[in-house]
Design a protein around this motif. Structure first.
Motif, PDB file in Angstrom:
ATOM      1  N   LEU A 166     132.194 -16.432 -71.198  1.00  0.00           N
ATOM      2  CA  LEU A 166     131.713 -15.213 -70.552  1.00  0.00           C
ATOM      3  C   LEU A 166     132.328 -13.982 -71.214  1.00  0.00           C
ATOM      4  N   GLU A 167     131.478 -13.053 -71.623  1.00  0.00           N
ATOM      5  CA  GLU A 167     131.958 -11.833 -72.261  1.00  0.00           C
ATOM      6  C   GLU A 167     131.710 -10.592 -71.424  1.00  0.00           C
ATOM      7  N   THR A 168     130.517 -10.484 -70.846  1.00  0.00           N
ATOM      8  CA  THR A 168     130.212  -9.340 -69.989  1.00  0.00           C
ATOM      9  C   THR A 168     129.405  -9.805 -68.787  1.00  0.00           C
ATOM     10  N   ALA A 169     129.540  -9.062 -67.699  1.00  0.00           N
ATOM     11  CA  ALA A 169     128.733  -9.305 -66.504  1.00  0.00           C
ATOM     12  C   ALA A 169     128.431  -7.968 -65.860  1.00  0.00           C
ATOM     13  N   HIS A 170     127.178  -7.681 -65.674  1.00  0.00           N
ATOM     14  CA  HIS A 170     126.729  -6.489 -64.954  1.00  0.00           C
ATOM     15  C   HIS A 170     126.091  -6.959 -63.651  1.00  0.00           C
ATOM     16  N   VAL A 171     126.536  -6.392 -62.547  1.00  0.00           N
ATOM     17  CA  VAL A 171     126.130  -6.852 -61.220  1.00  0.00           C
ATOM     18  C   VAL A 171     125.581  -5.676 -60.419  1.00  0.00           C
ATOM     19  N   ALA A 172     124.394  -5.859 -59.842  1.00  0.00           N
ATOM     20  CA  ALA A 172     123.828  -4.896 -58.898  1.00  0.00           C
ATOM     21  C   ALA A 172     123.696  -5.599 -57.554  1.00  0.00           C
ATOM     22  N   THR A 173     124.343  -5.066 -56.528  1.00  0.00           N
ATOM     23  CA  THR A 173     124.362  -5.736 -55.233  1.00  0.00           C
ATOM     24  C   THR A 173     123.379  -5.107 -54.255  1.00  0.00           C
ATOM     25  N   LEU A 174     122.852  -5.959 -53.377  1.00  0.00           N
ATOM     26  CA  LEU A 174     122.019  -5.548 -52.247  1.00  0.00           C
ATOM     27  C   LEU A 174     122.715  -6.102 -51.013  1.00  0.00           C
ATOM     28  N   GLN A 175     123.589  -5.307 -50.416  1.00  0.00           N
ATOM     29  CA  GLN A 175     124.542  -5.793 -49.431  1.00  0.00           C
ATOM     30  C   GLN A 175     124.085  -5.526 -47.997  1.00  0.00           C
ATOM     31  N   ALA A 176     124.240  -6.564 -47.168  1.00  0.00           N
ATOM     32  CA  ALA A 176     123.809  -6.503 -45.775  1.00  0.00           C
ATOM     33  C   ALA A 176     124.663  -5.549 -44.963  1.00  0.00           C
ATOM     34  N   VAL A 177     124.088  -5.047 -43.876  1.00  0.00           N
ATOM     35  CA  VAL A 177     124.797  -4.062 -43.057  1.00  0.00           C
ATOM     36  C   VAL A 177     126.009  -4.658 -42.352  1.00  0.00           C
ATOM     37  N   SER A 178     126.029  -5.961 -42.089  1.00  0.00           N
ATOM     38  CA  SER A 178     127.180  -6.554 -41.422  1.00  0.00           C
ATOM     39  C   SER A 178     128.442  -6.451 -42.259  1.00  0.00           C
ATOM     40  N   GLY A 179     128.281  -6.242 -43.561  1.00  0.00           N
ATOM     41  CA  GLY A 179     129.452  -6.070 -44.418  1.00  0.00           C
ATOM     42  C   GLY A 179     130.242  -4.821 -44.113  1.00  0.00           C
ATOM     43  N   GLY A 180     129.620  -3.876 -43.441  1.00  0.00           N
ATOM     44  CA  GLY A 180     130.325  -2.649 -43.078  1.00  0.00           C
ATOM     45  C   GLY A 180     130.899  -2.678 -41.683  1.00  0.00           C
ATOM     46  N   GLY A 181     130.790  -3.822 -40.979  1.00  0.00           N
ATOM     47  CA  GLY A 181     131.280  -3.895 -39.608  1.00  0.00           C
ATOM     48  C   GLY A 181     130.278  -3.298 -38.638  1.00  0.00           C
ATOM     49  N   TYR A 182     130.598  -3.432 -37.339  1.00  0.00           N
ATOM     50  CA  TYR A 182     129.647  -2.995 -36.310  1.00  0.00           C
ATOM     51  C   TYR A 182     129.396  -1.491 -36.339  1.00  0.00           C
ATOM     52  N   SER A 183     130.389  -0.724 -36.721  1.00  0.00           N
ATOM     53  CA  SER A 183     130.224   0.729 -36.732  1.00  0.00           C
ATOM     54  C   SER A 183     130.165   1.291 -38.140  1.00  0.00           C
ATOM     55  N   GLY A 184     129.934   0.429 -39.136  1.00  0.00           N
ATOM     56  CA  GLY A 184     130.008   0.875 -40.516  1.00  0.00           C
ATOM     57  C   GLY A 184     128.832   1.723 -40.964  1.00  0.00           C
ATOM     58  N   VAL A 185     127.628   1.368 -40.564  1.00  0.00           N
ATOM     59  CA  VAL A 185     126.431   2.108 -40.961  1.00  0.00           C
ATOM     60  C   VAL A 185     125.585   2.347 -39.724  1.00  0.00           C
ATOM     61  N   THR A 186     125.183   3.576 -39.488  1.00  0.00           N
ATOM     62  CA  THR A 186     124.356   3.872 -38.318  1.00  0.00           C
ATOM     63  C   THR A 186     122.903   3.518 -38.602  1.00  0.00           C
ATOM     64  N   SER A 187     122.145   3.316 -37.526  1.00  0.00           N
ATOM     65  CA  SER A 187     120.725   2.988 -37.684  1.00  0.00           C
ATOM     66  C   SER A 187     119.974   4.112 -38.379  1.00  0.00           C
ATOM     67  N   MET A 188     120.339   5.362 -38.123  1.00  0.00           N
ATOM     68  CA  MET A 188     119.652   6.490 -38.754  1.00  0.00           C
ATOM     69  C   MET A 188     119.904   6.539 -40.257  1.00  0.00           C
ATOM     70  N   GLU A 189     121.004   5.962 -40.696  1.00  0.00           N
ATOM     71  CA  GLU A 189     121.287   5.916 -42.129  1.00  0.00           C
ATOM     72  C   GLU A 189     120.494   4.837 -42.843  1.00  0.00           C
ATOM     73  N   ILE A 190     120.357   3.672 -42.227  1.00  0.00           N
ATOM     74  CA  ILE A 190     119.926   2.501 -42.978  1.00  0.00           C
ATOM     75  C   ILE A 190     118.471   2.101 -42.751  1.00  0.00           C
ATOM     76  N   ILE A 191     117.902   2.404 -41.577  1.00  0.00           N
ATOM     77  CA  ILE A 191     116.505   2.031 -41.351  1.00  0.00           C
ATOM     78  C   ILE A 191     115.604   2.842 -42.283  1.00  0.00           C
ATOM     79  N   ASP A 192     114.667   2.154 -42.960  1.00  0.00           N
ATOM     80  CA  ASP A 192     113.765   2.777 -43.921  1.00  0.00           C
ATOM     81  C   ASP A 192     114.535   3.431 -45.066  1.00  0.00           C
ATOM     82  N   ASN A 193     115.643   2.776 -45.473  1.00  0.00           N
ATOM     83  CA  ASN A 193     116.494   3.423 -46.460  1.00  0.00           C
ATOM     84  C   ASN A 193     117.318   2.393 -47.224  1.00  0.00           C
ATOM     85  N   VAL A 194     117.870   2.801 -48.340  1.00  0.00           N
ATOM     86  CA  VAL A 194     118.883   2.062 -49.096  1.00  0.00           C
ATOM     87  C   VAL A 194     119.970   3.057 -49.466  1.00  0.00           C
TER      88      VAL A 194
END
Length: 343
Positions: A166-194
């Motif tokens: 392995l020489e290089t690795a480029h990673v683009a993540t699509l991370q679920a909202v639970s990764g931010g905890g219960y209060s990490g992301v509000t619904s107004m931020e994430i619904i219909d959005n990235v």
């Protein structure tokens, strides 16, 4: 039976830990800690239970204690930490100095030279760093970390590809909202959005990956020299981090070579180990969070969409971020600590 405690038991990862530990055949929950506001109350009253399975009856009536060495019983063999990193940074060393062995999901000290950052199937030999840790810090206890939930999704697949250099690795993540905890992301931020930025996540993938893939020579750990770059995005899925990976290797590699290497990545004979560590899908539209986050009961890693590039391969990978990526990773590290005799 190993008596265990959960630090930060009322939070999202703490609740997952309890869900996994309560039916565990080797562990018995004997201590729960949380913030001062929760201390002295029953767990049933202190925790706003949000897990899909009912709160365990034998845990619900336990009294929540302060997160302090003086508040933890002497007969606790192993502590699982889901503390906020700012609290873990202060409390975990005191607990280790007091003689407790801590398997921690908190992000503090993951990159410390003498702290094992462990995915048991990949680098269980890194636990030998605990000898260095105890010598340098004078601890009777020990501190072991599992990596960030986004790191733990990609690194098993990268380790499989390292057979080809392995020489290089480029990673683009699509991370679920639970990764931010219960209060990490509000619904107004994430619904219909990235959200195309998650604070600190890129750096965690880029640094933790090289440590996980490094070699321990008995005295110090040499980090892997691969170039790792990441871009992290929060997307409106509940659980399961999906990641797009572009990997380049020093040796020629085909998509079939990569698939075989991933499928042959060994699992372990620990209670929480999946039968198949990396499950590779042939379908070009897999893995998907809703369909595949529970591979290996949520402890496996899924990969798919493999195709060749000019210098390597491109593919997608997926893991359940609160099971394999957090609570389950800590439990698996705890099982490894017991198996190797550190507990």
């Amino acid at each position: 039976m190993t008596h265990v405690g959960v630090l930060g038991a009322t939070g999202a990862v703490g609740q997952r830990l309890i869900q996994l530990l309560d039916p565990h055949p080797e562990f018995e929950i004997a201590c729960l800690t949380a913030s001062d506001d929760s201390a002295g109350r029953s767990y049933r009253d202190a925790a706003k239970w949000r897990i899909e399975t009912p709160i365990p009856d034998d845990v619900a009536d336990l009294e929540v204690r302060e997160t302090d060495p003086d508040a933890i019983p002497d007969d606790i063999d192993l502590l699982f930490s889901s503390l906020p990193s700012s609290v873990g940074e202060r409390v975990e060393p005191d607990l280790c100095e007091a003689g407790y062995v801590v398997s921690s999901n908190s992000s503090n000290a993951r990159m410390a030279d003498d702290v094992p950052l462990t995915i048991p199937e990949l680098n269980h030999d890194h636990l030998d760093l605990l000898e260095v840790q105890r010598d340098e810090r004078g601890w009777d206890g020990a501190l072991v970390k599992n990596p960030n939930c986004s790191t733990i999704t990609a690194v098993p697949t990268l380790a499989a590809l390292d057979t080809f250099g392995l020489e290089t690795a480029h990673v683009a993540t699509l991370q679920a909202v639970s990764g931010g905890g219960y209060s990490g992301v509000t619904s107004m931020e994430i619904i219909d959005n990235v959200l195309p930025h998650i604070g600190g996540e890129e750096e965690k993938i880029e640094t933790e990956s090289r440590k996980l893939l490094g070699n321990f020579d008995g005295a110090e750990l040499d980090h892997h020299d691969a170039d790792v770059a990441a871009s992290c995005n929060r997307v409106p899925t509940l659980d399961g981090h999906l990641e797009n990976v572009w990997a380049e290797t020093s040796e020629a590699i085909t998509a079939e070579d990569a698939a075989t290497a991933m499928r042959e990545a060994p699992s372990l004979d620990l209670h929480s180990s999946p039968d198949q560590f990396i499950e590779v899908f042939e379908e070009p539209d897999r893995p998907q969070p809703r369909l595949d986050r529970m591979v290996g009961d949520g402890m496996g890693v899924a990969a798919g969409g493999l195709r060749e590039t000019s210098n390597g391969v491109q593919y997608n990978c997926l893991a359940h971020n609160t099971l394999r990526g957090a609570a389950g990773a800590s439990v698996l590290n705890g099982e490894l600590l017991v198996e190797q005799g550190w507990v």
